[in-house]
Design an enzyme around this catalytic site. Sequence first.
Site, short mmCIF file in Angstrom:
data_model
loop_
_atom_site.label_atom_id
_atom_site.label_comp_id
_atom_site.label_asym_id
_atom_site.label_seq_id
_atom_site.Cartn_x
_atom_site.Cartn_y
_atom_site.Cartn_z
N HIS A 19 0.81 -1.09 0.02
CA HIS A 19 -0.01 -0.22 0.04
C HIS A 19 1.00 1.21 0.00
O HIS A 19 2.15 1.04 -0.12
CB HIS A 19 -1.06 0.08 0.91
CG HIS A 19 -0.58 0.05 2.58
ND1 HIS A 19 0.26 1.00 2.86
CD2 HIS A 19 -0.39 -0.97 3.71
CE1 HIS A 19 0.76 0.61 4.18
NE2 HIS A 19 0.16 -0.52 4.72
N HIS A 22 3.93 1.44 2.39
CA HIS A 22 5.12 0.88 1.77
C HIS A 22 5.90 1.62 0.73
O HIS A 22 7.09 1.57 0.79
CB HIS A 22 4.71 -0.76 1.36
CG HIS A 22 4.13 -1.54 2.32
ND1 HIS A 22 2.85 -2.10 1.99
CD2 HIS A 22 4.45 -1.80 3.68
CE1 HIS A 22 2.29 -2.73 3.07
NE2 HIS A 22 3.42 -2.80 4.07
N CYS A 127 1.66 -9.87 20.20
CA CYS A 127 0.89 -9.29 19.41
C CYS A 127 1.17 -10.06 17.91
O CYS A 127 2.45 -9.85 17.67
CB CYS A 127 1.18 -7.89 19.01
SG CYS A 127 0.08 -7.11 17.74
N CYS A 130 2.42 -7.24 15.55
CA CYS A 130 3.73 -6.77 15.52
C CYS A 130 4.70 -7.71 15.44
O CYS A 130 6.10 -7.58 15.25
CB CYS A 130 3.80 -6.09 16.77
SG CYS A 130 3.02 -4.48 17.24
N CYS A 144 -3.12 -3.99 21.92
CA CYS A 144 -1.87 -3.15 20.98
C CYS A 144 -2.43 -2.05 20.28
O CYS A 144 -3.32 -2.00 19.31
CB CYS A 144 -1.40 -4.37 20.04
SG CYS A 144 -0.31 -3.41 18.78
N HIS A 147 -2.27 -2.20 16.48
CA HIS A 147 -3.13 -2.80 15.61
C HIS A 147 -4.65 -3.15 16.16
O HIS A 147 -5.50 -3.78 15.60
CB HIS A 147 -2.44 -4.43 15.55
CG HIS A 147 -1.25 -4.43 14.86
ND1 HIS A 147 0.05 -4.31 15.55
CD2 HIS A 147 -0.85 -4.41 13.47
CE1 HIS A 147 1.20 -4.20 14.47
NE2 HIS A 147 0.21 -4.42 13.16
N LYS A 296 -3.41 5.51 11.28
CA LYS A 296 -2.26 4.88 10.47
C LYS A 296 -2.90 4.22 9.60
O LYS A 296 -3.79 3.15 9.89
CB LYS A 296 -1.20 4.28 11.38
CG LYS A 296 -0.36 3.78 10.59
CD LYS A 296 0.43 2.77 11.28
CE LYS A 296 1.47 2.02 10.35
NZ LYS A 296 2.07 0.74 10.71
N LYS A 299 -3.26 -2.41 7.20
CA LYS A 299 -4.33 -3.34 6.56
C LYS A 299 -5.16 -3.84 7.69
O LYS A 299 -6.53 -3.70 7.49
CB LYS A 299 -3.62 -4.85 5.99
CG LYS A 299 -4.71 -5.91 5.56
CD LYS A 299 -3.76 -7.28 5.65
CE LYS A 299 -4.65 -8.21 5.14
NZ LYS A 299 -4.45 -9.56 5.59
N1 MSP Z 1 8.63 -7.05 8.33
C1 MSP Z 1 8.62 -5.98 9.09
C2 MSP Z 1 9.92 -5.31 8.94
C3 MSP Z 1 11.17 -5.92 9.11
S1 MSP Z 1 12.69 -5.29 8.56
C4 MSP Z 1 13.82 -6.05 9.00
C5 MSP Z 1 7.52 -5.17 8.81
N2 MSP Z 1 6.78 -5.20 7.72
S2 MSP Z 1 5.59 -4.22 7.12
O1 MSP Z 1 5.12 -4.73 6.14
O2 MSP Z 1 4.77 -4.21 8.28
O3 MSP Z 1 6.19 -3.01 6.70
C6 MSP Z 1 6.21 -1.86 7.92
C7 MSP Z 1 6.93 -0.66 7.11
O4 MSP Z 1 6.12 -0.39 6.13
C8 MSP Z 1 7.01 0.67 8.34
O5 MSP Z 1 8.00 0.64 8.86
C9 MSP Z 1 7.11 1.81 6.96
O6 MSP Z 1 8.36 1.69 6.51
C10 MSP Z 1 5.91 1.18 5.93
N3 MSP Z 1 4.69 1.73 6.26
C11 MSP Z 1 3.67 0.65 6.63
N4 MSP Z 1 2.44 1.69 6.73
C12 MSP Z 1 2.84 2.89 6.66
C13 MSP Z 1 2.03 4.13 6.90
N5 MSP Z 1 0.84 3.96 7.14
N6 MSP Z 1 2.86 5.14 6.31
C14 MSP Z 1 4.12 5.22 6.29
N7 MSP Z 1 4.92 4.10 6.23
C15 MSP Z 1 4.28 2.87 6.49
O7 MSP Z 1 7.28 -4.18 9.80
#
Ligand code: MSP
Length: 641
Positions: A19, A22, A127, A130, A144, A147, A296, A299
């Site tokens: 999304h 990411h 969680c 997380c 949490c 989430h 925030k 998903k």
């Molecule tokens: N798999 C772990 C990360 C491991 S790194 C060794 C993870 N994955 S995640 O798919 O949840 O991705 C989290 C990251 O996606 C956040 O830290 C950020 O970089 C990005 N984002 C996810 N949602 C976001 C927003 N709503 N806004 C900005 N960035 C966001 O955590």
Amino acid sequence: MNDVFYITTPIYYVNSHPHIGHAYTTIATDVLKRYMELLGAETFLLTGTDEHGQKIAESAAKSGVEPQEFVDRISQEFRDLWPNLHIEYDQFIRTTDSMHKACVQQIMQKIFDQGEIYLKEYEGLYCVGCERFLDEAELENEKCPDHQTTPKFYKEKNYFFKMSTYQDWLVKKLEENMEWVYPGRYRNELIQLLKDPLHDLCISRPKKRLKWGIELPFDKNFVTYVWFDALLNYASALGWPDGEKYKKFWPHVHHTIGKDILKTHGIYWPCMMKAAGIPIFKKLVVHGHWVVGGSKMSKSLGNVVDPLAVKDKLGVDALRYFLLRDMSFGEDSNFTEELAVTRYNSDLANNFGNLMNRSISMSRKNFQGCVPPLGKAGKQEKELHESFAKGVQKCREYIITFQPHRALEHVAFLSSKVNKYIDTCKPWTLTKEEKNSERLGTVLYTALDMSRIIVGLLDPVMPKKMCEARKILGLGEEIIPFSNLTPGLLVPGSELPKPSPLFPKIQISITNEENTKNQQLENSSNSSATEENANIAINDFQKIEIKIGLIKTCRKVDKSNKLLCSEVDLGETRLRSIVSGVAEFYSPEEMKGRKVLVVANLKPVKLMGSISEGMILFSDDNGKMVLIEPPEQVKPGVIVR
Ligand code: MSP
């Protein structure tokens, strides 16, 4: 600035589709890499997917497929998306790659052999979102906070990493290295977290509960905890411990992450590196969250925005520009399509796009389709050159200090400066008499040459659009090196091909469906506060940004008896247009020149055909609206706290 620059994104969980959140991290990382390259560094960008753990196993089971098949499919979605967003990564790692698995096992064994891993019975609240045990103090209403789910209670035997032994070392490292975590408030947050005793880290899951993971090399009844596996990707990808890429790039490693994973990167990861004998990363670069309807984007909350849908509306490069420009790096920012379109129209269509269109068309028309000759430069040109020389240096500073939003704000400022220069020099009046032809050439040459510098500054953010821009400026496709962002390098007489507008204006049309969706999201995120308590929490109040504004002009809104539309200076590069329902109490003349308080982070709306990008505050004196005026000495743009 280093000659070598290694930058990573988090590796994304493959339990859900990519999304905008990411996309933002990956685009920001790509932009930083491209800027560093422009500044002459040899760069390496790593991204990838995080594929083990309970969350993925549960999602695969729900879809009725084997975990491997499931992760293959979603990992591919991420891999396919990035080129569509003009992201140029150097390597894509998957935690299911055999090389990565081997590296994790080798490091686990090493730390185990050092006597820093032990087995014990443990109970705690986990969680799944997380993928970590939460301390009770982290919970809000037993849930949490990220989430909104109740963590599961587990009591089981597990392996633990003696993380607590590194607490003093880590505190010292954070205290002595002001620049290690950026922005500084995240460093403070880590220091704050470390005021409490650091617990040892549970680094295994019993296979009888979770099979989907990397088997522990010293006990085949367990798999590795997903974060211990995932964090190591940054080193395994480069061939730790003696791969060529590892030797070259590791000493320059920068991690870009969202603030949600600060604890794992700012606490677990340094302790793991220390134990494994891996030199500690150079910098942790932390950004805030994109927020939709007050929460925030994620998903689990069901408010995600698909980057490809926004791309269809704005185009990829403009989407990249909006994301980088509108989020102050490190802080949260609201995401709406309206904001994106408003930013596009103001900075790209009306400002820079207009500058390019008019300078190219006038030059083509008056100089046989070519770049005009440069005559004698006067005071105005010299001033402009000075602003650009300083501006390019400023942008460089902003980039190497990880403030891309400020660099882009400054570029927009430079572009409006050139537009103002054109407005002042009025080249269209110089076309009338032959004797003004030299001056006409100078003005148009200067406008085109300054546009060239802007194109160079914007290249890392909008690579494809800026390639088009170079072509219509009669330059080659090659990227302009930073060292060439100085005036006078455009070659007079070179051909200017017939341009088509780079950034055609987009009509703001927010559909009723979108409005209803946003409203529903807002209502649902507000409802818990309303049901529980009519008061709002301090962090709800902190979401409101009130700024000092200065009303520059004001007019009545057509066909309305109630509405006034003011152009307000909020200390930004452009004025904001703000509609207020106070025409019965104030005339436009009375409003003009007043200092006011403005709610500055409201979603823009259209009222009787006029865009309103904020709200001017009035007091309601028994039905009479009275302007609230701040003290005289406070400047426009100052934030009210
Ligand atoms: N798999 C772990 C990360 C491991 S790194 C060794 C993870 N994955 S995640 O798919 O949840 O991705 C989290 C990251 O996606 C956040 O830290 C950020 O970089 C990005 N984002 C996810 N949602 C976001 C927003 N709503 N806004 C900005 N960035 C966001 O955590």
